[in-house]
Motif scaffolding. Structure first.
Motif, PDB file in Angstrom:
ATOM      1  N   GLN A 229       0.840  -1.192   0.000  1.00  0.00           N
ATOM      2  CA  GLN A 229       0.000   0.000   0.000  1.00  0.00           C
ATOM      3  C   GLN A 229       0.882   1.253   0.000  1.00  0.00           C
ATOM      4  OE1 GLN A 229      -3.521  -0.548   0.091  1.00  0.00           O
ATOM      5  NE2 GLN A 229      -2.775  -2.627  -0.188  1.00  0.00           N
ATOM      6  N   ASP A 230       0.370   2.347  -0.520  1.00  0.00           N
ATOM      7  CA  ASP A 230       1.102   3.608  -0.494  1.00  0.00           C
ATOM      8  C   ASP A 230       1.451   3.976   0.945  1.00  0.00           C
ATOM      9  OD1 ASP A 230       0.906   3.891  -3.248  1.00  0.00           O
ATOM     10  OD2 ASP A 230      -0.882   5.147  -3.149  1.00  0.00           O
ATOM     11  N   ASN A 231       2.610   4.538   1.141  1.00  0.00           N
ATOM     12  CA  ASN A 231       3.078   5.039   2.419  1.00  0.00           C
ATOM     13  C   ASN A 231       3.331   3.963   3.474  1.00  0.00           C
ATOM     14  OD1 ASN A 231       3.006   7.751   1.535  1.00  0.00           O
ATOM     15  ND2 ASN A 231       0.802   7.791   1.907  1.00  0.00           N
TER      16      ASN A 231
ATOM     17  N   ASN B 107       6.467   4.561   5.535  1.00  0.00           N
ATOM     18  CA  ASN B 107       6.535   5.843   6.269  1.00  0.00           C
ATOM     19  C   ASN B 107       6.126   5.675   7.707  1.00  0.00           C
ATOM     20  OD1 ASN B 107       7.361   7.047   3.948  1.00  0.00           O
ATOM     21  ND2 ASN B 107       5.328   7.749   3.384  1.00  0.00           N
TER      22      ASN B 107
END
Length: 79
Positions: free
Chosen positions: A74-76, A79
């Motif tokens: 998934q995006d991020n 992070n």
């Protein structure tokens, strides 16, 4: 290595995790409350729509690895 029941929530298997670990793209390790956690992104085999997996595992005090999260990247995530 223990594959926790929560790790199969999205339909991925221990074989998928082992392949991703052998083909790691990015990895981070951090310690929280005395427990070492490892987040990694690795290649996924067998599905062109899901080229990479995100995996979270922890190492217990005995050194055993517990895989508890596996999903399509998934995006991020890192992070």
């Amino acid at each position: 290595m223990k594959f926790e029941s929560s790790a199969s929530k999205h339909g991925y298997t221990l074989d998928d995790v082992l392949y991703a670990v052998a083909h790691v793209i990015d990895m981070q390790s951090f310690t929280q409350a005395g427990v070492q956690y490892i987040k990694l992104v690795g290649d996924h085999h067998g599905d062109s729509l899901v080229p990479r997996l995100e995996i979270i595992m922890k190492r217990d005090k005995t050194g055993r690895i517990h895989v508890f999260h596996v999903n399509a990247l998934q995006d991020n995530f890192m992070n």
